[in-house]
Design a protein around this motif. Sequence first.
Motif, mmCIF file in Angstrom:
data_model
loop_
_atom_site.group_PDB
_atom_site.id
_atom_site.type_symbol
_atom_site.label_atom_id
_atom_site.label_comp_id
_atom_site.label_asym_id
_atom_site.label_seq_id
_atom_site.Cartn_x
_atom_site.Cartn_y
_atom_site.Cartn_z
ATOM 1 N N HIS A 65 -7.166 -14.304 16.557
ATOM 2 C CA HIS A 65 -6.014 -14.423 17.583
ATOM 3 C C HIS A 65 -6.219 -15.312 18.515
ATOM 4 C CE1 HIS A 65 -4.114 -10.754 16.157
ATOM 5 N NE2 HIS A 65 -5.219 -9.981 16.067
ATOM 6 N N ILE A 90 3.557 -5.089 2.114
ATOM 7 C CA ILE A 90 2.884 -5.722 3.415
ATOM 8 C C ILE A 90 2.815 -7.165 3.099
ATOM 9 C CG2 ILE A 90 0.924 -5.857 4.964
ATOM 10 C CD1 ILE A 90 0.160 -2.725 3.949
ATOM 11 N N ILE A 118 0.951 -1.237 -0.068
ATOM 12 C CA ILE A 118 -0.196 -0.022 0.149
ATOM 13 C C ILE A 118 0.818 1.074 -0.044
ATOM 14 C CG2 ILE A 118 -0.178 0.122 2.508
ATOM 15 C CD1 ILE A 118 -3.226 0.955 1.725
ATOM 16 N N PRO A 175 0.663 -11.984 14.676
ATOM 17 C CA PRO A 175 0.668 -10.731 15.353
ATOM 18 C C PRO A 175 0.058 -9.740 14.814
ATOM 19 C CG PRO A 175 3.110 -11.637 14.871
ATOM 20 C CD PRO A 175 2.225 -12.468 14.259
ATOM 21 N N ASN A 176 -0.390 -8.647 15.605
ATOM 22 C CA ASN A 176 -1.006 -7.308 14.876
ATOM 23 C C ASN A 176 -0.047 -6.882 13.843
ATOM 24 O OD1 ASN A 176 -1.889 -6.538 18.256
ATOM 25 N ND2 ASN A 176 -3.291 -7.392 16.689
ATOM 26 N N GLY A 177 -0.667 -6.484 12.893
ATOM 27 C CA GLY A 177 0.058 -5.763 11.886
ATOM 28 C C GLY A 177 0.821 -6.574 11.062
ATOM 29 N N SER A 178 0.546 -8.014 10.906
ATOM 30 C CA SER A 178 1.385 -8.849 10.308
ATOM 31 C C SER A 178 0.845 -8.972 8.584
ATOM 32 C CB SER A 178 1.558 -9.990 10.900
ATOM 33 O OG SER A 178 0.256 -10.724 11.193
ATOM 34 N N GLY A 179 -0.299 -8.589 8.504
ATOM 35 C CA GLY A 179 -0.682 -8.420 7.208
ATOM 36 C C GLY A 179 -2.078 -9.425 6.814
ATOM 37 N N LYS A 180 -2.645 -9.933 8.069
ATOM 38 C CA LYS A 180 -3.878 -10.722 8.028
ATOM 39 C C LYS A 180 -4.871 -10.043 7.192
ATOM 40 C CE LYS A 180 -4.218 -11.283 12.437
ATOM 41 N NZ LYS A 180 -3.105 -10.538 12.902
ATOM 42 N N SER A 181 -5.407 -8.559 7.711
ATOM 43 C CA SER A 181 -6.626 -8.150 7.096
ATOM 44 C C SER A 181 -5.948 -7.654 5.632
ATOM 45 C CB SER A 181 -6.855 -7.106 7.996
ATOM 46 O OG SER A 181 -7.450 -7.213 9.115
ATOM 47 N N THR A 182 -4.813 -7.585 5.314
ATOM 48 C CA THR A 182 -4.403 -7.209 4.049
ATOM 49 C C THR A 182 -4.596 -8.150 3.076
ATOM 50 O OG1 THR A 182 -2.667 -5.637 5.082
ATOM 51 C CG2 THR A 182 -2.490 -6.342 2.805
ATOM 52 N N TYR A 196 -4.919 -1.472 -2.601
ATOM 53 C CA TYR A 196 -3.544 -2.441 -2.394
ATOM 54 C C TYR A 196 -2.991 -2.823 -4.075
ATOM 55 C CZ TYR A 196 -5.375 -3.147 2.255
ATOM 56 O OH TYR A 196 -5.604 -2.738 3.545
ATOM 57 N N GLU A 213 -11.344 -11.857 12.124
ATOM 58 C CA GLU A 213 -11.578 -11.803 13.427
ATOM 59 C C GLU A 213 -12.909 -11.679 13.846
ATOM 60 O OE1 GLU A 213 -9.097 -8.878 15.533
ATOM 61 O OE2 GLU A 213 -7.369 -9.331 14.215
ATOM 62 N N GLN A 265 -13.408 -7.277 9.389
ATOM 63 C CA GLN A 265 -12.933 -7.223 10.866
ATOM 64 C C GLN A 265 -13.776 -5.999 11.369
ATOM 65 O OE1 GLN A 265 -8.694 -6.693 11.362
ATOM 66 N NE2 GLN A 265 -9.098 -6.598 13.674
HETATM 67 N N1 ATP Z 1 -4.425 1.773 4.238
HETATM 68 C C1 ATP Z 1 -3.249 1.721 4.765
HETATM 69 N N2 ATP Z 1 -2.375 2.477 4.785
HETATM 70 C C2 ATP Z 1 -1.214 2.668 5.305
HETATM 71 N N3 ATP Z 1 -0.744 1.375 6.062
HETATM 72 C C3 ATP Z 1 -1.645 0.421 5.942
HETATM 73 C C4 ATP Z 1 -2.912 0.433 5.630
HETATM 74 N N4 ATP Z 1 -3.762 -0.608 5.697
HETATM 75 C C5 ATP Z 1 -2.933 -1.419 6.435
HETATM 76 N N5 ATP Z 1 -1.550 -0.857 6.617
HETATM 77 C C6 ATP Z 1 -0.543 -1.559 7.412
HETATM 78 O O1 ATP Z 1 -0.321 -2.711 6.961
HETATM 79 C C7 ATP Z 1 0.199 -3.561 7.845
HETATM 80 C C8 ATP Z 1 -0.608 -4.828 8.007
HETATM 81 O O2 ATP Z 1 -2.288 -4.519 8.501
HETATM 82 P P1 ATP Z 1 -3.204 -5.492 8.566
HETATM 83 O O3 ATP Z 1 -4.461 -4.744 8.999
HETATM 84 O O4 ATP Z 1 -3.276 -6.263 7.493
HETATM 85 O O5 ATP Z 1 -2.618 -6.178 9.792
HETATM 86 P P2 ATP Z 1 -3.342 -7.654 10.530
HETATM 87 O O6 ATP Z 1 -2.531 -8.447 10.584
HETATM 88 O O7 ATP Z 1 -4.690 -7.494 10.159
HETATM 89 O O8 ATP Z 1 -3.392 -6.728 12.202
HETATM 90 P P3 ATP Z 1 -4.314 -6.950 13.379
HETATM 91 O O9 ATP Z 1 -4.179 -8.405 13.811
HETATM 92 O O10 ATP Z 1 -4.122 -5.967 14.225
HETATM 93 O O11 ATP Z 1 -5.844 -6.882 12.679
HETATM 94 C C9 ATP Z 1 0.245 -2.841 9.348
HETATM 95 O O12 ATP Z 1 1.326 -2.469 9.597
HETATM 96 C C10 ATP Z 1 -0.730 -1.712 8.766
HETATM 97 O O13 ATP Z 1 -0.567 -0.295 9.794
#
Ligand code: ATP
Lengths: 250, 482
Positions: free
Chosen positions: A203, A16, A11, A35-42, A53, A171, A85
């Motif tokens: 989680h 990511i 992004i 872990p948080n921020g690892s890219g699952k929602s991405t 994306y 989630e 989520q």
């Molecule tokens: N629109 C965006 N702009 C900038 N960074 C983004 C954007 N969307 C996601 N990110 C970054 O991408 C990384 C992965 O985010 P993602 O939401 O995929 O994590 P996650 O694994 O789902 O986390 P969580 O467990 O907290 O839900 C994070 O560092 C987040 O800050």
Amino acid sequence: MVNIKELKASIGETQILKGLNLEIKPGEVHAIMGPNGSGKSTLASVLAGREDYDVTGGSVDFESRDLLEMDATERARSGLFLAFQYPVEIPGVSNINFMRAAVNGKREHEGLDPIKGKDFLNLVKEKASLVELDGRLRNRSVNEGFSGGEKKRNEIFQMAMLEPRFAVLDETDSGLDIDALRIVANGVNAMRSPDRSFLVITHYQRLLDYIVPDFVHVLVDGKIVLSGDKDLALKLEEKGYDWIKEDVIA
Amino acid sequence: MAYDGNDKVLEEVTGKSYEFGFTTDIESDKAPAGLNEDIIRLISSKKEEPEWMLKWRLEAFAVWKKMEEPNWPHLQYKKPDYQAISYYSAPKQKKQLNSLDEVDPEMRKTMDKLGISMEEQKRLSGVAVDFVMDSVSVATSFKEKLGELGIIFCSMSDAVKEHPELIKKYLGSVVPTKDNFFSALNAAVFTDGSFCYIPKGVRCPMELSTYFRINESGTGQFERTLVVADEASYVSYLEGCTAPQRDENQLHAAVVELVALDEAEIKYSTVQNWYPGDAEGKGGVFNFVTKRGICHRRSKISWTQVETGSAVTWKYPSCILKGDHSVGEFYSVAVTNNAQQADTGTKMIHLGKNTHSTIISKGISAGKSHNSYRGLVQIMPSADNARNFSQCDSLLMTDTSGAHTFPYIEVKNPTAKVEHEATTSKIGEDQIFYCLQRGIDEEQAISLIVNGYAKEVLNQLPMEFAVEAQKLLSISLEGSVG
Ligand SMILES: Nc1ncnc2c1ncn2[C@@H]1O[C@H](COP(=O)(O)OP(=O)(O)OP(=O)(O)O)[C@@H](O)[C@H]1O
Ligand SMILES: [Mg+2]
């Protein structure tokens, strides 16, 4: 059903997903933890076709079609469902009208006429009872003023209405109380079938007591670093992620 | 940025010609361009008007000549050349009609295209239609049925001849000739419009409806509508219109006057869909309308409008809350796209005690359009315990569109309670994506979201009208997110 190979996505300037591989066969349930921020929602968003994306590499095969070539609407109509989520509120649009538009979109794709009013209402009744969705919530504006748990339950209701081939649940368990967790899990289990697959992001291993996965994967820093069976989830619950980071990545 | 496909979609939409942009070629009986006393005499004699009506027009013309066209900060347009407009045109069809079969086939076709064929209207909706083609009413239905209840619903020209006592009493009583530049012009040259009178205690059993249509190139449209609801009566009045595509700007300067006598209620709904011009605004209708109602004791006037058309719109349906316990309401959705400009809003003038007013305004701006809300809430010293609630929301579909809110509040009585809320938001990409993910296509997603946003206002419309209005909103915003 779904075959993800070396998927890379970013992004803006930030990468990511960094080469993610995952194969899901018909009827399987895969869980992703990490872990948080690892890219699952991405991953979920990229699969669903969110255009924010950029997919910079890799491929995704969905029932022998190139998923990445399809736009978001077409992916949905072809049977991909994402339980968000953070479900979105749409003020002034009743849940029921929203679902009718969705159901009819899918029917159009299948070459069917719009659903008849009576059939639709029967379908709503049947599916709402699956997740014990309050009648009140069906007529309210989409997610507007719903509690966190109600929103999640509404996602599963929508999934049941649309009967997808492949559902990604991001989630869906967070924010649910213990009873709601059981109800939602039962709803999902009722939908398990040999030709429907699930990717469950969570989680908490607790959800996996109810929705028992065939595989559990750990996503760290945009890659799947470890895969196993349901016992992996128990181990993660107990030990956290640090040992993986040390063992696997180092 | 999401929705890269936008430019393409936008192009498609702007390239899409106006759906109702057709014209019929009924021969017109048309006055030469220009405005002077002779033209006014011509109009008056064509309409076979009594002497007092001509006098009224000439006085208005004298007033207008001394007035200057107003300048508004948020509207930019080339002012019309008032001497280049033809002020009278009538389809060559003069005889009173007894049935639809007598209507010119060309005109019938036009009505069919608009989806408002009389048979349909008569049969399906129970709506009495006074269809205004250009400036002369060609047919009126349900007249007898209304007549039984003592309800008068006829063209303004007929009313001048047949109900002079009511016209003399009420015409210009709410919007005086000298009120503004356009009301003076209208008074001098109006060629038709509708008159409606509901007698004491009568509840009009059907929605009264007039479809306006501008049909002659270069012909200004000067409608005059007067609705009088006598004591404890009720009427719901619908006004809707579409217009043919044109190269030159078409001026529309209508005047609508509502009189709600003690305990009466008037609901006035408008769906306005005039040709907005091409992507640059060229050729669109200029819509300068003066709409005002007066409320006597315990009466209520409710304005509902859905505005999607015109190149330039200037319009403030207003209520003068004169009687104690009277109620004024204004519900509005105004959509602007491409180069459209709209400056609309309302005025609520509280004079009576315990008067209440509600303003719900929903602006939607797309393309590079500008949409302004301008509202005045005035609580006069006599208005003890007056209440107003205003909610003005703006929804932006693109980064290039603009929304402006100008709420003017003047409170001259300390017991007043005035509440104003305003929000501006950009259409949510999250909302659109949520819809897409459920298999709803982008156009329908926007339609759902926008109609949801405008729901509070659309809910005020009568059923059939609400459905039409929803379609209109979707059509006017197709592919307009950016
Ligand atoms: N629109 C965006 N702009 C900038 N960074 C983004 C954007 N969307 C996601 N990110 C970054 O991408 C990384 C992965 O985010 P993602 O939401 O995929 O994590 P996650 O694994 O789902 O986390 P969580 O467990 O907290 O839900 C994070 O560092 C987040 O800050
Ligand atoms: Mg997440």
